[in-house]
Design an enzyme around this catalytic site. Sequence first.
Site, short mmCIF file in Angstrom:
data_model
loop_
_atom_site.label_atom_id
_atom_site.label_comp_id
_atom_site.label_asym_id
_atom_site.label_seq_id
_atom_site.Cartn_x
_atom_site.Cartn_y
_atom_site.Cartn_z
N LYS A 1 0.86 -1.18 0.00
CA LYS A 1 0.00 0.00 0.00
C LYS A 1 0.89 1.22 0.00
O LYS A 1 2.05 1.16 0.43
CB LYS A 1 -0.88 0.03 1.26
N ASP B 1 -7.09 4.27 -4.21
CA ASP B 1 -7.74 4.07 -2.92
C ASP B 1 -8.41 5.43 -2.65
O ASP B 1 -8.66 6.19 -3.61
CB ASP B 1 -6.72 3.70 -1.83
N1 GLU Z 1 -7.28 0.07 -2.69
C1 GLU Z 1 -8.04 -1.08 -3.07
C2 GLU Z 1 -8.13 -2.04 -1.92
O1 GLU Z 1 -8.24 -1.61 -0.79
C3 GLU Z 1 -7.63 -1.70 -4.38
C4 GLU Z 1 -6.22 -2.10 -4.54
C5 GLU Z 1 -5.85 -2.54 -5.96
O2 GLU Z 1 -6.72 -2.60 -6.84
O3 GLU Z 1 -4.69 -2.82 -6.15
O4 GLU Z 1 -8.16 -3.23 -2.07
#
Ligand code: GLU
Length: 448
Positions: free
Chosen positions: A129, A169
């Site tokens: 992340k 996100d």
């Molecule tokens: N931010 C999203 C999550 O919490 C998606 C992450 C992504 O698609 O890589 O899963």
Amino acid sequence: MPNVAAQIERIYRDVVHRNPGELEFHQAVKEVIESLVPVLRKHPHYAEHRIIERICEPERQIIFRVPWQDDAGQVQINRGFRVQFNSALGPYKGGLRFHPSVYLGIVKFLGFEQIFKNAVTGMPIGGAKGGSDFDPKGRSDGEVMRFCQSFMTELHRHIGEYTDVPAGDIGVGAREIGYLFGQYKRLTNRYESATLTGKSPTWGGALVRREATGYGVAFFLDEMLQARGESLDGKTCVVSGSGNVAVYAIEKIHELGGKVVACSDSDGVIHHKAGIDLDTLKQLKEVERRRIKDYVDIHRDAEYHPGACIWHVPCDVAVPCATQNELDGEAAKRLVANGCRAVAEGANMPTNPEGIKVFQDAGVAYGPGKAANAGGVSTSALEMQQNASRDAWSFDFTERRLREIMKEIHRSCYETAEEYGSPGNYVLGANIVGFTRVAEPMVAFGVI
Ligand code: GLU
């Protein structure tokens, strides 16, 4: 036989000690590793290989300066993060969050959750992340672009199709992914589509990625209700938030026969007993980037409650899609007292530990984010598949794949909870499925 519960408690204390002040990270770790007591009893070799300790330590953490110029010509400085947590199952994968609350503890909690969520999807992706404390609220397109370009100027050295694949996100949608991809392409002189997901379908993005997290939550809800011999049909629902996840959760809940009567933003709550009008919400949020208080100018029969708690609105089903720790023990008690019977999390870690306990004690069907909101990242993995084969699938085909994936996620969590003697406990099911899928390759790879 070593005392496994004491061993886990020691690991948790060590995590708190090594990561001072990172409360959200501590909370995320505690919730996962407490579920693992029966796994260590069944598979003592995971303890010998110190798999839990290794999973709790990120493989790599990158923190960098992001300088940029605002429209007035002033130099602004933000902080950028990328925490590459675990790559046992595939390249690091996870979103970027741009929000003033972002600090290392938030990025680490999200990255840690992402390891297990991504494993639960069954796709070959590791967990990561990133993000920044940049606040996009009130910023012009030009400012957002310059910020994204500066952010990518550092990040580009650390990512790639086979290394780390960021996505969106909170605060990062198709516009930001466009600016980030443009800068990545320019710096590397390579059109590597699969380095970022959540791209626009006009230049390599998957259809359904925008809708996927919200649709996936609705599909997961449907599965949980079906497992209890019920359905969404005729159910009154409350969906917190009004961002991308909330909007498409509402859309699919309506299609599946439920009625969403409330949504929110950080300023207040819209309560519309006739049912939230999605066209209005999309126009306000996606096209005009306005606040939801303006909804009542268009729908005179709806009410706007500034600063209210959305969980006081009576409902059969609650779907938290705003942010972490938005639903506490008191809110959970109120929901249960008002007759709420199912909760599916569109946000990451929206229910705090007291809230989770209230739901579980009351027999509420509770789907934690790392299972219920895994549709977003699953569709990112489908985007990577399409990019790798230089293909583009239809909306219907992609949505069918998403539906199958959510069904399979539900099945594996449900059956694992049963196998470990806690039927209906999706927290336990998701944590154990995710952990064992990551632990197996970690053992196979040796001490790395
Ligand atoms: N931010 C999203 C999550 O919490 C998606 C992450 C992504 O698609 O890589 O899963």
